[in-house]
Enzyme design. Sequence first.
Site, PDB file in Angstrom:
ATOM      1  N   ASP A 104       0.856  -1.180   0.000  1.00  0.00           N
ATOM      2  CA  ASP A 104       0.000   0.000   0.000  1.00  0.00           C
ATOM      3  C   ASP A 104       0.904   1.246   0.000  1.00  0.00           C
ATOM      4  O   ASP A 104       1.877   1.278  -0.752  1.00  0.00           O
ATOM      5  CB  ASP A 104      -0.948  -0.063   1.210  1.00  0.00           C
ATOM      6  N   TYR A 234      -1.584  10.536   3.124  1.00  0.00           N
ATOM      7  CA  TYR A 234      -2.325  10.929   1.918  1.00  0.00           C
ATOM      8  C   TYR A 234      -2.326  12.453   1.746  1.00  0.00           C
ATOM      9  O   TYR A 234      -2.339  12.949   0.617  1.00  0.00           O
ATOM     10  CB  TYR A 234      -3.767  10.434   2.009  1.00  0.00           C
ATOM     11  N   HIS A 299      -6.718  -6.499  -2.157  1.00  0.00           N
ATOM     12  CA  HIS A 299      -5.648  -5.568  -1.810  1.00  0.00           C
ATOM     13  C   HIS A 299      -4.737  -6.052  -0.682  1.00  0.00           C
ATOM     14  O   HIS A 299      -3.522  -5.846  -0.729  1.00  0.00           O
ATOM     15  CB  HIS A 299      -6.279  -4.227  -1.419  1.00  0.00           C
TER      16      HIS A 299
END
Length: 320
Positions: A104, A234, A299
């Site tokens: 990730d 992020y 994922h």
Amino acid sequence: METIKHRTVKVNGANLHVAESGVGPLILFIHGFPELWYTWRHQILGLSALGFRAVAPDLRGCGDSDAPAPTDAYTALHVVGDLVGLLDAVAAEGEEKAFVVGHDWGALMAWYLCLLRPDRVKALVNLSVPWLPRNPERKPLDGYRAAYGDDYYICRFQEPGEIEAEFAEMGTRRVLEGILTYRIPGPLFFPKGKGFGHPVEDPVVLPSWLTREDVDYYVDKFEKKGFTGEINYYRNFNRNWELMAPWDGAEVKVPVKFIVGELDLVYHMPGIKDFIHKGGFKKTVPLLEEVVVMEGVAHFLNQERPHDINQHIHDFFSKF
């Protein structure tokens, strides 16, 4: 997990919690969101049993590690600084290079580590997120908004405090279960005030690879720490784009094996499959040796198929 040892290591001005096990060549595991060292529990035990020394930190802002308050304290340069400091602290005498595994945005940080300090990386196994060359004409968030709109999860994460308030309303457990069990091969959206787009009281059926005890561990740590530290990664995507201008066009020059799940939302982003399989990836990562697409896997592949991932890591790193 009696065979996993825990300690705190001070690096780059921050205290990082580290889980480790084994004796042998060092493997540094780098987690993503919403994850902790715990995402690598199967790899720590499995690879240490195969003759490696596995080390997995809670990154800054996560779990039992320090969480600096400023949003801009979570850039790639900060994190790579932490990782280099951690390698300095835990590596055996004379062990200049380590093996690295990322997932990730932990994979993204691993790419940055390899780009900026290839002298510290022997080889890399990265999961889910390929290395994408910097586009000097467009900031990442502009690209995400153009492709998916403002409800796309990365766009929704940008305003400090906003998504945290919505997560608080939904409940930590419901948020974590919803993300960890996400298996739709497409973008993740958080429509404002609507959570995952369906009632939060709808029960989540946990897959066999994710037990209630696993979720309990995550819930305990996120309720104590909150989501802000991890979401700040992020919030620095555009800042990273600015900081990486001097490396525009640079190649990642360490040996790499890349693994992605067939159902991974990243794998289904526009243009990603062609980039991975039709030469773009190999062009920017010239020492890319192998790409593995795991059928039927989403994922969180290192938790969903731990034994397969352990074997891939072992087989690749044993070549060096």
